[in-house]
Scaffold this active site. Structure first.
Site, PDB file in Angstrom:
ATOM      1  N   SER A  87     -76.037  30.686  18.743  1.00 21.32           N
ATOM      2  CA  SER A  87     -75.520  30.471  17.711  1.00 21.32           C
ATOM      3  C   SER A  87     -74.295  31.531  17.623  1.00 21.32           C
ATOM      4  CB  SER A  87     -76.299  31.271  16.235  1.00 21.32           C
ATOM      5  OG  SER A  87     -76.989  32.256  16.770  1.00 21.32           O
TER       6      SER A  87
ATOM      7  N   ASN B 106     -85.386  39.013  13.419  1.00 24.19           N
ATOM      8  CA  ASN B 106     -85.609  38.332  11.999  1.00 24.19           C
ATOM      9  C   ASN B 106     -85.267  39.163  10.978  1.00 24.19           C
ATOM     10  OD1 ASN B 106     -86.530  36.417  13.833  1.00 24.19           O
ATOM     11  ND2 ASN B 106     -88.759  36.773  13.200  1.00 24.19           N
TER      12      ASN B 106
ATOM     13  N   THR C 224     -60.757  13.521 -26.446  1.00 20.83           N
ATOM     14  CA  THR C 224     -62.322  13.428 -25.995  1.00 20.83           C
ATOM     15  C   THR C 224     -62.248  11.962 -25.452  1.00 20.83           C
ATOM     16  OG1 THR C 224     -62.703  12.642 -28.157  1.00 20.83           O
ATOM     17  CG2 THR C 224     -63.116  15.006 -27.689  1.00 20.83           C
TER      18      THR C 224
ATOM     19  N   SER D 290     -44.527  12.176   1.092  1.00 26.03           N
ATOM     20  CA  SER D 290     -45.087  10.888   1.825  1.00 26.03           C
ATOM     21  C   SER D 290     -44.227  10.759   3.097  1.00 26.03           C
ATOM     22  CB  SER D 290     -45.314   9.740   0.928  1.00 26.03           C
ATOM     23  OG  SER D 290     -45.350   8.559   1.709  1.00 26.03           O
TER      24      SER D 290
ATOM     25  N   LYS E 261     -41.839  10.153  -3.087  1.00 25.57           N
ATOM     26  CA  LYS E 261     -43.150  10.843  -3.468  1.00 25.57           C
ATOM     27  C   LYS E 261     -43.372  12.293  -3.667  1.00 25.57           C
ATOM     28  CE  LYS E 261     -46.699   8.970  -4.360  1.00 25.57           C
ATOM     29  NZ  LYS E 261     -47.527   8.471  -3.731  1.00 25.57           N
TER      30      LYS E 261
ATOM     31  N   ASN F  55     -46.445  14.485  -4.071  1.00 22.58           N
ATOM     32  CA  ASN F  55     -47.855  14.672  -4.330  1.00 22.58           C
ATOM     33  C   ASN F  55     -48.565  15.810  -4.620  1.00 22.58           C
ATOM     34  OD1 ASN F  55     -47.837  11.785  -3.742  1.00 22.58           O
ATOM     35  ND2 ASN F  55     -48.099  12.258  -1.818  1.00 22.58           N
TER      36      ASN F  55
ATOM     37  N   TYR G 154     -90.415  33.619   9.070  1.00 22.84           N
ATOM     38  CA  TYR G 154     -89.178  33.157   9.743  1.00 22.84           C
ATOM     39  C   TYR G 154     -89.427  32.039  10.682  1.00 22.84           C
ATOM     40  CZ  TYR G 154     -84.996  32.963  12.512  1.00 22.84           C
ATOM     41  OH  TYR G 154     -83.831  32.450  13.509  1.00 22.84           O
TER      42      TYR G 154
ATOM     43  N   GLN H  28     -81.429  29.540  11.307  1.00 19.36           N
ATOM     44  CA  GLN H  28     -80.138  29.861  12.083  1.00 19.36           C
ATOM     45  C   GLN H  28     -79.041  28.793  11.500  1.00 19.36           C
ATOM     46  OE1 GLN H  28     -80.047  31.033  16.335  1.00 19.36           O
ATOM     47  NE2 GLN H  28     -79.101  29.162  16.583  1.00 19.36           N
TER      48      GLN H  28
ATOM     49  N   LYS I 292     -76.045  29.718   8.477  1.00 20.69           N
ATOM     50  CA  LYS I 292     -74.780  30.683   8.347  1.00 20.69           C
ATOM     51  C   LYS I 292     -73.670  29.607   8.188  1.00 20.69           C
ATOM     52  CE  LYS I 292     -77.067  33.784  11.162  1.00 20.69           C
ATOM     53  NZ  LYS I 292     -78.552  32.854  10.981  1.00 20.69           N
TER      54      LYS I 292
HETATM   55  N1  ARG Z   1     -79.667  33.722  15.548  1.00 18.36           N
HETATM   56  C1  ARG Z   1     -81.059  33.812  14.965  1.00 18.36           C
HETATM   57  C2  ARG Z   1     -80.873  33.430  13.350  1.00 18.36           C
HETATM   58  O1  ARG Z   1     -79.535  33.316  13.073  1.00 18.36           O
HETATM   59  C3  ARG Z   1     -81.193  35.240  14.794  1.00 18.36           C
HETATM   60  C4  ARG Z   1     -82.893  35.301  14.577  1.00 18.36           C
HETATM   61  C5  ARG Z   1     -83.452  34.800  15.931  1.00 18.36           C
HETATM   62  N2  ARG Z   1     -85.005  35.131  15.829  1.00 18.36           N
HETATM   63  C6  ARG Z   1     -85.939  34.795  16.732  1.00 18.36           C
HETATM   64  N3  ARG Z   1     -87.291  34.922  16.723  1.00 18.36           N
HETATM   65  N4  ARG Z   1     -85.643  33.572  17.422  1.00 18.36           N
HETATM   66  O2  ARG Z   1     -81.718  33.252  12.838  1.00 18.36           O
END
Ligand code: ARG
Length: 469
Positions: free
Chosen positions: A31, A118, A163, A285, A291, A293, A325, A330, A333
Site C-alpha cells: 500500500s 493495526n 418550483t 471548444s 463556445k 463552456n 482487523y 487497507q 485509504k
Molecule cells: N497497510 C495496512 C493497512 O493499511 C496496515 C495494517 C496492516 N496490518 C496487518 N496485520 N497486515 O491496513
C-alpha cells in the site's frame, strides 16, 4: 523481495515462511504507493508512542533520543524527496521503521513494542483526517463568506424563484444565495460533529486485544491532541465508521455544490442569461469557435458522483467484515484520500469562481415578470379582502389565463378588466402586483423581503465569525 525482519533470511517475511511472496503478491498487497502520504502522521504517532515507552521504562533516555533524531532525519528525507520508498516493505509503517533501524540500530527495533500496525494505521488515518477536516472547514467558511459578499451586493436584485423549474414567485437574488449559505452551514456543523468521533485514539489496542505492557494511553492521547481513547480494542483496530461518516458529510457537501453548479450552468445559458462566469473560469471548444463552456461547475457536478462513489465504496468495504482487523481495511485509504482531495479542490475553485461572477439584474427581472410570478400575491390580496383562499385561487387562475391569451402581465390589465375576476379588486391592487411589492410583503424570518435578507446576512456573518477554530 528484500528482507522484512533482520532475523529472517533474505526475501522471507519471517522465519515462519518457507518461501518468499511472489513479485505479483508483493505488488498486490503493498500500500506504500498511496499510504506514504500518512508519513508525517505516522512519525508523530511513533514519537508519542516512543515517549510513552520511555515513561514506562521500556525505552531508555538515550534510545528515545536516538529514535527522535532518526525520525527527524527521516522526516527531512521525505520532505526533500530523498526517502527510498520500497514496495518490498509493503506500507508506510514498515518503510519508516526499517529506515529508522538502518539509521539508529537496535533502538529502532524497540519502537514497535506494545503496538501493532493495526492500531498504528488506525491512529495515522485519524490524525490525517482530523487535519483534513480542519482544513475543509476553513475552506467552507471562505466559500460562505464569498456567498455573503455576493448576497449583500444583490439583495435588491429580483429574480424569479422556481418550483418545478417553472416561474413561481419573485425572490431576492441575495435570498437565493443565502439558501446555499444555510446548506454549507449544516455541512460545516456535520463535519464538526464528525470530528469528535474521528478524534479518539486507537493506539494501545495493539493487534486486537490490547497489550501486556503497562502502557499509558491517556498520555499518548494528550500528546497527540486526541479528545479521548477508543474504549474497546477490537473496535479500535477494525471499524472505519469515522471515515465512512466523513465521506457521508463529503457526499452531502458535494451534493449541495452540485445543485448550485447546475443552477450556474442553467443561468449562464443565454435563454436565461442571468449570470456570466469570468473567462478565467471557463474553457472553449476545440471545434466550435463561439463556445464558452462552464467547465468548472460541470466538473463539480461530475465530481459529486465520484465522492458519492467513495461513500458507497467504504460502506461496502466495511459490510460483513468480522471483527477485528482485516486486510480489507487497507482499501479504505484511496477513497478517503480522494474524497478529501476532491473536496478541497472543489471548495477552493468554487469560491474563486463566485468572485468572478457577473450578475445580469435586468435579465433576472425580465424573467421574473414573464411567468405571472405575482399571481399568489393577487390571491393573497383577495383573501385579505375577505375571500376564502380557494375562491381567490380560482379567480386568479382565470385572470392568468385571460392575461396569457393576450400575452399581458397581470399588472398590465386595466382595473375594469381585473374587476371581472373579482369585485373586491380595487386600485390598490397594482402595489401588490409589482415585483417589489411581492418581495416586501414576505416580511418574516426566513422570508425574501429585502430588509429580512439584510438581517439574515448580518446574522450569517456573525455565525461565521463565532465559529470555533
Ligand atoms: N497497510 C495496512 C493497512 O493499511 C496496515 C495494517 C496492516 N496490518 C496487518 N496485520 N497486515 O491496513
Amino acid at each position: 523481495m528484500q528482507e522484512k525482519h533482520d532475523s529472517a533470511p533474505p526475501g522471507l517475511w519471517s522465519e515462519r515462511f518457507a518461501e518468499p511472496v511472489t513479485e505479483r503478491v508483493a505488488r498486490f498487497t503493498a500500500s506504500v504507493e498511496f499510504d506514504k502520504r500518512l508519513a508525517p502522521f505516522d512519525i508523530r504517532g511513533s514519537l508519542a508512542h516512543a515517549r510513552m515507552l520511555h515513561a514506562i521504562g521500556i525505552v531508555s533516555a538515550s534510545e528515545l533520543a536516538a529514535i527522535e533524531q532518526g525520525m527527524r532525519r527521516i522526516e527531512s528525507e521525505i520532505e526533500r524527496g530523498e526517502f527510498a520508498w520500497s514496495i518490498a516493505d509493503e506500507d508506510v509503517h514498515l518503510n519508516i521503521e526499517k529506515r529508522l533501524t538502518a539509521l539508529i540500530g537496535d533502538a529502532g527495533k524497540k519502537l514497535h513494542t506494545a503496538r501493532s500496525r493495526n492500531d498504528q494505521v488506525a491512529t495515522d488515518i485519524r490524525l490525517y483526517l482530523r487535519a483534513a477536516i480542519d482544513d475543509i472547514r476553513a475552506l467552507i467558511s471562505a466559500l460562505q463568506s464569498r456567498l455573503l459578499d455576493l448576497a449583500e451586493h444583490h439583495v435588491d436584485v429580483i429574480m424569479p424563484g422556481f418550483t418545478h423549474l417553472q416561474v413561481a414567485q419573485p425572490v431576492s437574488f441575495g435570498h437565493h444565495l443565502l439558501a446555499y449559505f444555510e446548506m454549507l452551514k449544516r455541512d460545516s456543523e456535520r463535519l464538526t460533529d464528525c470530528r469528535k468521533r474521528v478524534n479518539q485514539l486507537p493506539l494501545g489496542a495493539a493487534a486486537l486485544a490490547g497489550t501486556s505492557y503497562p502502557i499509558d494511553r491517556s498520555r499518548v492521547a494528550t500528546e497527540l491532541g486526541f479528545d479521548g481513547v477508543c474504549e474497546n480494542s477490537l473496535d479500535a483496530v477494525s471499524d472505519r465508521d469515522f471515515a465512512i461518516e466523513f465521506c457521508a458529510c463529503a457526499a452531502l457537501l458535494m451534493t449541495h455544490l452540485s445543485r448550485f453548479s447546475e443552477e450556474l450552468i442553467l443561468w449562464m445559458n443565454p435563454r436565461f442569461g442571468f449570470i456570466e462566469l469570468a473567462d478565467r473560469h471557463c474553457t472553449g471548444s476545440s471545434i466550435m469557435p463561439q463556445k464558452k463552456n462552464p467547465d468548472v461547475p460541470e466538473l463539480v457536478r461530475g465530481k459529486t458522483g465520484r465522492v458519492n462513489g467513495h461513500l458507497v465504496a467504504l460502506l461496502t468495504l466495511m459490510k460483513a467484515q468480522p471483527l477485528a482487523y482485516n486486510k480489507d481495511n487497507q482499501e479504505d485509504k484511496e477513497p478517503l484520500f480522494d474524497a478529501v482531495d476532491t473536496l478541497q479542490a472543489t471548495l477552493a475553485v468554487f469560491a474563486d469562481m463566485l468572485s468572478g461572477l457577473r450578475v445580469n439584474a435586468d435579465a433576472m427581472r425580465a424573467a421574473a415578470r414573464e411567468g405571472y410570478a405575482t399571481a399568489t400575491d393577487l390571491a393573497d390580496y383577495l383573501v385579505k379582502k375577505g375571500l376564502p383562499f380557494r375562491d381567490a385561487h380560482a379567480a386568479v387562475a382565470k385572470a392568468v389565463r385571460v392575461a396569457a391569451e393576450s400575452r399581458h402581465d397581470l399588472s398590465d390589465l386595466p382595473l375594469n378588466q381585473l374587476k371581472q375576476f373579482s369585485a373586491l379588486i380595487e386600485n390598490d391592487v397594482y402595489a401588490v402586483l409589482t415585483l417589489e411589492g411581492s418581495l416586501t410583503s414576505r416580511d418574516h424570518i426566513g422570508g425574501t423581503a429585502p430588509n429580512r435578507v439584510r438581517a439574515a446576512i448580518i446574522k450569517a456573518r456573525a455565525s461565521l465569525d463565532s465559529l470555533p477554530r
